[in-house]
Design an enzyme around this catalytic site. Structure first.
Site, PDB file in Angstrom:
ATOM      1  CD  GLU A 179      11.226 -11.197  -8.016  1.00 44.45           C
ATOM      2  OE1 GLU A 179      10.995 -10.594  -6.975  1.00 44.45           O
ATOM      3  OE2 GLU A 179      12.278 -11.001  -8.669  1.00 44.45           O
ATOM      4  CD1 TRP A 190       0.035  -5.798  -3.464  1.00 41.66           C
ATOM      5  CD2 TRP A 190       0.164  -6.514  -1.349  1.00 41.66           C
ATOM      6  NE1 TRP A 190       0.624  -7.041  -3.476  1.00 41.66           N
ATOM      7  CE2 TRP A 190       0.713  -7.502  -2.204  1.00 41.66           C
ATOM      8  CE3 TRP A 190       0.140  -6.756   0.028  1.00 41.66           C
ATOM      9  CZ2 TRP A 190       1.240  -8.704  -1.724  1.00 41.66           C
ATOM     10  CZ3 TRP A 190       0.664  -7.957   0.502  1.00 41.66           C
ATOM     11  CH2 TRP A 190       1.195  -8.905  -0.371  1.00 41.66           C
ATOM     12  NE  ARG A 217       4.816   1.877  -1.108  1.00 45.34           N
ATOM     13  CZ  ARG A 217       5.595   2.073  -0.047  1.00 45.34           C
ATOM     14  NH1 ARG A 217       6.706   2.742  -0.170  1.00 45.34           N
ATOM     15  NH2 ARG A 217       5.257   1.607   1.128  1.00 45.34           N
ATOM     16  CG  ASN A 239       0.407   2.230   3.650  1.00 42.94           C
ATOM     17  OD1 ASN A 239      -0.646   2.279   3.051  1.00 42.94           O
ATOM     18  ND2 ASN A 239       1.521   2.787   3.216  1.00 42.94           N
ATOM     19  N   GLY A 240      -0.426  -1.199   6.454  1.00 43.06           N
ATOM     20  CA  GLY A 240      -0.100  -2.082   7.575  1.00 43.06           C
ATOM     21  C   GLY A 240      -1.249  -3.028   7.862  1.00 43.06           C
ATOM     22  CE  LYS A 255      12.192  -1.972  -5.637  1.00 36.97           C
ATOM     23  NZ  LYS A 255      13.025  -2.982  -6.316  1.00 36.97           N
ATOM     24  CG  HIS A 265      21.628 -36.118  -3.559  1.00 38.54           C
ATOM     25  ND1 HIS A 265      21.912 -37.400  -3.139  1.00 38.54           N
ATOM     26  CD2 HIS A 265      22.822 -35.495  -3.679  1.00 38.54           C
ATOM     27  CE1 HIS A 265      23.219 -37.531  -2.990  1.00 38.54           C
ATOM     28  NE2 HIS A 265      23.800 -36.391  -3.317  1.00 38.54           N
ATOM     29  CE  LYS A 320      14.905 -10.290  -9.804  1.00 36.70           C
ATOM     30  NZ  LYS A 320      15.490 -10.082  -8.542  1.00 36.70           N
ATOM     31  CB  CYS A 356      -0.859   0.024   1.252  1.00 34.21           C
ATOM     32  SG  CYS A 356      -1.874  -1.431   1.447  1.00 34.21           S
ATOM     33  CD  GLU A 404      18.178 -12.156  -7.258  1.00 42.27           C
ATOM     34  OE1 GLU A 404      17.652 -12.675  -6.270  1.00 42.27           O
ATOM     35  OE2 GLU A 404      17.759 -11.113  -7.763  1.00 42.27           O
TER      36      GLU A 404
END
Ligand code: G6P
Length: 616
Positions: free
Chosen positions: A496, A75, A27, A99-100, A611, A512, A493, A2, A489
């Site tokens: 995402e 969000w 964000r 927000n939160g 973000k 394995h 990427k 948010c 990473e």
């Protein structure tokens, strides 16, 4: 996550609020809304699901004007993305953006319903609107009403609140979610991120947890809570925001992510600036207490989330190999809830692009509470000056990546790695490592920005390869040693931004389990720099070839790996093994980017992601 923007000015503030929302789009969010005091006693509100552009269309059909307002990008956490759940939430004269997460919202909701309040959303936020409205009847004044309301809240929040009967003010509150106050001669503003307000000011007050702020056209008064728990006015420093606002544009690039990938040579040079001597790292440049803190460090607990966690995993290899200091790396959401045993001399090293990630901050606070036990102190490696993590740590090392807008982190990661290499070398210097290797690595670090520039020349070759890659549904990434976290990473990427399922494994672990997945429809991306593990890696690649797996190998020119049936080899500029993790990150970023472009996904704002993750 948010985003909040609020403004009180001498002119219609709607354009400022809308520009702020656009600047917070990066964000990640799923609906947006705005409320203004249109005239004393009259609130106007507009909310829409989807992008800020959809809200703009709504407002162009039915415009709002006012000198005071609050705005929000949401969000979803409690309740689906919908118009009813979008902020601002209204109760009588009050409009609130939040927000939160309010953890005790259910108990408060039951209490408010019993008091006759009617709820129109499934959000946790709506309780705040009704609580403030109820307290306003008792206190008759907005600041006191918000103060009384927040004393009932459990969880994390940043709030912006307006009262239709007092069009000259906005009240904000901060507890566990970021909130800044922007100050200019034309008005006063609240934002969850200074970036939202850079068109109207570069002067900011960074609120601290527990602060309330009353903003009027003439400025702001911050009310903090003192040691005795009494709320009273406090003086908070006004800081100038350092970054050039131009850095927030896309420039000649189609996406922020591509721009940020190409900014890495400059960003890494900035991260090194002023920190390298002729043959050693300048420890004093980290801050006055750095020498003492790192000198007393006997082991490191490195804590982070997401991409920052991968940077920490690479650093473990460096810190143990270069400084002989034991290093443990952990995901912050696990660390904060574990009965961690910190042996004497433990340094808590947190890594965060934003400096506002809820779990990383909570891990820091968890350790700070126990600082008198075995922790020697806390060090934050962070990209945002003035962020909570920076303010609450004993020492901070800024990565100087500049604003990163693409949700998928790129330059923030490579500048974190660069900063971590500096920390590893500083520890080596303080813990008696031989000086020759230190001097050689310092020399190579100077050359790193050029090397990264050379590596970016692979852009065209990787863009061509991406076309053949975009139809796969699954991918496996392999690496060994410090390249293993780079494989993780690379997989992160790809998933995402292209939504292709990707996993990463240490190449030695292939047999394995993951080998069972290999067939002609499962491409395998491997990282093959020239190091002591290259021959072992080649054997692992043979295991893939023998089962018909399609290989894409990013390899050192000296590795002896050449193109053959079933194996595409991309030659990455030769580099020393310690810096190879930074160099090999770039082709993986480019691969993910170009695959996403071919697949037509929203590269800069991938679905469901944010973000800056300021809730648990
Ligand atoms: C989110 C972002 C990631 C980032 C992670 C940690 O998930 O989408 O790119 O790596 O948060 O964020 P931080 O700001 O703490 O590095």
């Amino acid at each position: 996550m948010c985003g909040i923007v609020a403004a009180v000015g001498s002119d219609n503030v709607l354009p400022i609020l809308m520009e702020g929302l656009k600047r917070l789009e990066y964000r990640g969010y799923d609906s947006a809304g705005v409320a203004l005091v249109e005239a004393p006693g009259k609130l106007g509100r507009a909310r829409e699901v989807g992008k800020v552009a959809a809200l703009e269309r709504l407002l162009s059909a039915a415009p709002l004007t006012g000198l005071t307002g609050v705005a929000h990008t949401r969000w979803a956490t409690h309740g689906e993305p919908s118009q009813d759940n979008a902020h601002p939430h209204v109760s009588g004269r009050i409009a609130v953006v939040h927000n939160g997460i309010i953890e005790n919202h259910q108990a408060l909701k039951a209490e408010l319903i019993a008091d006759g309040y009617v709820f129109t959303s499934a959000t946790d936020t709506e309780v705040v609107a009704h609580l403030v409205e109820r307290e306003l009847k008792v206190h008759g004044e907005l600041l006191a009403a918000v103060g009384a309301a927040v004393s009932r809240l459990e969880g994390a929040y940043a709030l912006g609140v307006i009262d239709a009967d007092r069009p000259d003010r906005v009240v904000g509150a901060r507890h566990g979610s970021p909130l800044v106050v922007g100050i200019s001669d034309q008005g006063c503003y609240l934002g969850s991120d200074p970036l939202a307000l850079l068109t109207v000011t570069d002067r900011f007050v960074y609120l601290e947890d527990g602060d309330l702020v009353e903003a009027t056209r003439k400025g702001c008064v911050v009310h903090g809570v003192d040691a005795a728990g009494i709320r009273q006015p406090v003086v908070r420093e006004v800081l100038r925001y350092e970054h050039d606002d131009q850095a927030v544009g896309k420039g000649e690039f189609e996406h922020y992510m591509l721009k940020e990938i190409h900014e890495q040579p400059v960003a890494v040079a900035n991260a090194l600036e002023g920190r390298l001597g002729s043959d050693q790292v300048l420890i004093e440049a980290f801050g006055p207490q750095a020498r003492q803190l790192l000198g007393r460090t006997r082991q490191i607990h490195l804590v982070a989330c997401g991409t920052s966690y991968h940077a920490g995993m690479v650093a473990r290899y460096w810190i143990e190999a270069l400084a002989g200091v034991p290093c443990q790396v952990e995901i912050a959401s696990e660390y904060r809830y574990r009965d961690v045993v910190a042996p004497p001399g433990t340094l808590l090293l947190t890594l965060s692009q934003s400096g506002e990630t809820a779990d990383t901050l909570a891990a820091l606070r968890h350790a700070r509470k126990r600082q008198e036990e075995n922790y020697v102190g806390t060090l934050a490696i962070c990209n945002v000056p003035g962020s909570s993590l920076v303010r609450e740590s004993d020492l901070s090392l800024m990565t100087h990546a500049g604003p990163e807008i693409g949700v998928a982190s790129t330059k923030a990661f490579t500048t974190q790695l660069t900063s971590l290499m500096l920390v590893a070398l500083a520890l080596r210097q303080l813990h008696g490592g031989d000086r020759d290797l230190t001097a050689r690595l310092v020399h190579r670090l100077r050359y790193l920005p050029t090397l990264l520039g050379d590596t970016l020349q692979l852009d065209g070759e990787i863009a061509a390869l991406a076309k053949g890659f975009a139809d796969y549904r699954h991918t496996l990434f392999l690496g060994r040693g410090a390249q293993m976290p780079i494989a993780l990473e690379g997989a992160l990427k790809l998933k995402e931004i292209s939504y292709i399922h990707a996993e990463a494994y240490p190449a030695g672990e292939l047999k394995h389990g993951p080998l069972a997945l290999i067939d002609g429809s499962m491409p395998v991306v491997a990282l093959a720099p020239m190091d002591e593990l290259i021959d072992k890696l080649k054997s692992n690649l043979q295991e893939v070839r023998a089962r018909g797996g399609q290989l894409l190998v990013f390899a050192d020119p000296e590795s002896g790996l050449e193109q053959e049936e079933g194996m595409t080899v991309v030659k990455v500029p030769g580099c020393c093994r310690f810096l190879a993790p930074i160099v090999y990150t770039l082709p993986l970023q480019l691969l993910a980017y170009h695959v996403a472009v071919v697949r037509g996904t929203d590269v800069d704002q991938p679905r469901n992601l944010a973000k800056s993750v300021t809730v648990e």
